[in-house]
Write a protein that holds these residues in place. Structure first.
Motif, mmCIF file in Angstrom:
data_model
loop_
_atom_site.group_PDB
_atom_site.id
_atom_site.type_symbol
_atom_site.label_atom_id
_atom_site.label_comp_id
_atom_site.label_asym_id
_atom_site.label_seq_id
_atom_site.Cartn_x
_atom_site.Cartn_y
_atom_site.Cartn_z
ATOM 1 N N PHE A 221 0.872 -1.174 0.000
ATOM 2 C CA PHE A 221 0.000 0.000 0.000
ATOM 3 C C PHE A 221 0.899 1.212 0.000
ATOM 4 O O PHE A 221 1.542 1.526 0.993
ATOM 5 C CB PHE A 221 -0.905 0.007 1.234
ATOM 6 N N ASN A 225 -1.965 4.949 -3.327
ATOM 7 C CA ASN A 225 -3.142 4.109 -3.099
ATOM 8 C C ASN A 225 -4.180 4.779 -2.211
ATOM 9 O O ASN A 225 -5.308 4.277 -2.066
ATOM 10 C CB ASN A 225 -2.728 2.773 -2.464
ATOM 11 N N ASP A 228 -7.618 5.166 -3.464
ATOM 12 C CA ASP A 228 -8.611 4.093 -3.408
ATOM 13 C C ASP A 228 -9.464 4.132 -2.143
ATOM 14 O O ASP A 228 -10.415 3.358 -2.010
ATOM 15 C CB ASP A 228 -7.914 2.729 -3.492
ATOM 16 N N SER A 312 -6.512 -2.538 -1.986
ATOM 17 C CA SER A 312 -5.247 -2.671 -2.726
ATOM 18 C C SER A 312 -5.416 -3.727 -3.799
ATOM 19 O O SER A 312 -6.379 -4.469 -3.836
ATOM 20 C CB SER A 312 -4.107 -3.066 -1.782
#
Length: 319
Positions: A221, A225, A228, A312
């Motif tokens: 991660f 990221n 997300d 992820s």
């Protein structure tokens, strides 16, 4: 802590983790004079907050052992208990947690890579990454490869290792092995490496086993990221991250990530952040990466506490 007095403050410190002691100690050392009314206000807020808490979670280790043994039986509960309460009584290894990365590296750099790998999986991920950063590149890459393929540690081997470490620091066979290392541990450690170190390690992993390297990458991660994470999660993170740290961290981020962060701030805070970012001069890449790693540490803690949900490449999405 300063208001408590030496004996009481020391009693509290005994129950804190090494990183917590380090942070609080630094804050105490840099504390300026505090007006009496400010101190009284802080203490009132603290008392009001602690009245909301219960004694749940205090001295819970033995309770957990008893409940799981009764529910599952000793054989089934053994590995689960080990995973939850791993190496709490490891004197030598526990001592390493109070040392900085360079000191730990100096202590273990001449050990076999498998031994180093076994030691590092018992440290906090950011701490293990610091230690790896102090090791020669060849040793570092070998150690990370072994962490990725480490499936468990036999209690007897762990006890022997702990005994050796205790001696270095000073100048049960029937149990299931403890689940340590593996893909997730490797990814979490690599999350705290700088870009150059991460690239070198990943190249070594890929050369050893391309599929293994891909599994590690899928579990990593990285700062980008954060895109997300849903808006509610971003807002939780922003409440925990100091503005100065955020400004430096997003200096090298993509525009999409910056906009996602801005839209989850109030209009006034967003405007101020944009102005501060525009006024910020050139920042060293190493400093940007450092602040990003600090934020990732906060993100990981919030995820572990269940306050936010991470997504992820290595995990299934929810629909």
């Amino acid at each position: 802590m300063l208001a408590l007095g030496q004996d009481e403050a020391a009693a509290v410190m005994q129950h804190l983790e090494p990183r917590e002691v380090q942070k609080i100690g630094t804050a105490m050392a840099t504390m300026k004079a505090v007006p009496g009314e400010k101190l009284e206000s802080v203490l009132r807020d603290f008392i009001a907050e602690t009245k909301k808490n219960t004694s749940f979670g205090i001295d819970s280790d033995e309770y957990i052992r008893t409940v799981l043994n009764k529910a599952l039986g000793e054989n089934k509960a053994s590995s689960l208990i080990n995973r939850i309460l791993v190496s709490r009584d490891a004197t030598g290894i526990e001592s390493l947690k109070w040392m900085d990365g360079k000191a730990v590296a100096d202590l273990i750099r001449n050990e076999h890579p498998q031994i180093i790998a076994t030691i590092l999986v018992h440290l906090e991920r950011y701490h293990a990454s610091e230690v790896l950063g102090e090791l020669p590149a060849r040793t570092r890459n070998e150690v990370v490869m072994r962490i990725a393929t480490l499936e468990g540690v036999q209690p007897a081997a762990l006890n022997e290792l702990d005994s050796v470490l205790t001696k270095l620091l000073n100048g049960g066979e029937h149990q299931n092995k403890k689940a340590m290392g593996g893909i997730r541990a490797t990814a979490e450690i690599m999350n705290f490496m700088n870009g150059e170190m991460e690239k070198s390690v990943m190249e070594t992993l890929t050369g050893f086993d391309p599929a293994l390297a891909q599994q590690v990458m899928d579990k990593m991660f990285v700062f980008e990221n954060i895109m997300d994470i849903d808006d509610a999660g971003i807002q939780v993170i922003l409440r925990e991250v100091p503005s100065e740290s955020l400004i430096v961290a997003i200096k090298g981020a993509k525009d999409e990530l910056k906009e996602k962060i801005f839209k989850n701030m109030s209009a006034r805070a967003s405007e101020t952040m944009r102005e501060d970012l525009a006024a910020k001069g050139p920042v060293k890449l190493s400093e940007v990466e450092k602040q990003q790693r600090e934020i990732l540490l906060i993100v990981r803690r919030l995820s572990d506490e269940g306050q936010i949900s991470l997504s992820s490449g290595g995990e299934d999405a929810y629909v």
